[in-house]
Enzyme design. Structure first.
Site, PDB file in Angstrom:
ATOM      1  CG  HIS A  98      -1.781   1.400   1.223  1.00 31.08           C
ATOM      2  ND1 HIS A  98      -2.880   1.621   0.721  1.00 31.08           N
ATOM      3  CD2 HIS A  98      -1.464   2.365   2.159  1.00 31.08           C
ATOM      4  CE1 HIS A  98      -3.392   2.805   1.116  1.00 31.08           C
ATOM      5  NE2 HIS A  98      -2.590   3.260   1.826  1.00 31.08           N
ATOM      6  CD  GLU A  99       2.039   3.509   3.819  1.00 35.98           C
ATOM      7  OE1 GLU A  99       2.311   4.642   3.183  1.00 35.98           O
ATOM      8  OE2 GLU A  99       0.896   3.022   4.302  1.00 35.98           O
ATOM      9  CG  HIS A 102       0.617   6.197  -0.739  1.00 32.68           C
ATOM     10  ND1 HIS A 102      -0.475   6.829  -0.793  1.00 32.68           N
ATOM     11  CD2 HIS A 102       0.246   5.809   0.588  1.00 32.68           C
ATOM     12  CE1 HIS A 102      -1.679   6.599  -0.258  1.00 32.68           C
ATOM     13  NE2 HIS A 102      -1.227   6.053   0.913  1.00 32.68           N
ATOM     14  CG  HIS A 106       5.844  11.488  -5.222  1.00 34.91           C
ATOM     15  ND1 HIS A 106       7.205  11.359  -4.571  1.00 34.91           N
ATOM     16  CD2 HIS A 106       5.801  12.797  -5.599  1.00 34.91           C
ATOM     17  CE1 HIS A 106       7.614  12.576  -4.725  1.00 34.91           C
ATOM     18  NE2 HIS A 106       6.992  13.493  -5.072  1.00 34.91           N
TER      19      HIS A 106
END
Length: 227
Positions: A98-99, A102, A106
């Site tokens: 999940h991270e 991100h 980005h």
């Protein structure tokens, strides 16, 4: 004593938030006991996923705490908590993925993430000073009350924008875990439950903030009519 007839809205929001928090913790604990068949740890899975997307300039660091995982876009650092970094459970691998979602957002300049980043300064300012302005406005004039409510609106907007960012990161994570062979089909299903429970905490935060904003508007409206 000052009577606040609308405080029930805050209590409802707090109950929803506590239920969501309890659910995510319970779901994580359940699937943290299920080892992934690949045996990869959260950190190893994160590194493979980032490299598979051609991302080599994001560092992975360990951070203390439980479920304190986050991606820092300013320094391009993916920080994984103690419960994720070295664990090979399907829950830990899912959180790490999940991270990574991100970090990929980005890299791709995903618009909701860009908008959320732009809102960070005003949202932080609003969370710190909105209530101070509202309290001051009760003695110094309604203009300050209105300014405080507007600042709090920025906090609510930030949290609303956060929802698509989090949902998209989870969607990316589930797809990448399967496509890269890190988790098997049934393991992806378990991870989906973990990330789904985590998503509810963001929904609960939005509901709590919206209810608090509604309470402030109702209080302000009542005060305005009395004046």
């Amino acid at each position: 004593m000052y009577y606040d007839p609308y405080y029930i809205l805050i209590l409802i929001g707090m109950v929803i938030s506590m239920i969501a928090s309890a659910r995510v913790n319970g779901t994580f604990r359940k699937y943290d006991e299920v080892r992934s068949r690949s045996g990869m740890t959260g950190a190893e899975a994160a590194r493979r996923l980032l490299q598979a997307q051609g991302i080599y300039d994001v560092s992975i660091q360990r951070v203390s705490g439980n479920l304190t995982d986050h991606y820092d876009p300013r320094n391009k650092v993916l920080r994984l908590s103690d419960s994720t970094y070295g664990s090979s459970s399907v829950a830990a691998v899912g959180v790490a993925a999940h991270e990574c979602g991100h970090a990929i957002q980005h890299e791709e300049n995903y618009m909701p993430l860009t908008l959320r980043s732009a809102l960070v300064p005003v949202a932080n300012f609003g969370s710190r000073f909105s209530m101070l302005l509202i309290i001051a406005g009760l003695f110094l004039g309604q203009v300050l009350v209105e300014a405080g409510i507007l600042l709090f609106c920025a906090v609510v907007l930030f949290q609303v924008v956060t929802l698509p960012v989090e949902f998209n990161a989870s969607s990316r994570a589930l797809r990448l875990l399967k496509d890269n062979g890190i988790l098997y089909e049934e393991e992806v299903g378990m991870t989906r439950k973990v990330l789904g429970a985590a998503a509810l905490t963001y929904v609960a935060s939005v509901l709590l903030s919206v209810m608090q904003l509604l309470r402030l508007i109702l209080l302000y409206g009542g005060r305005s009519r009395r004046d």
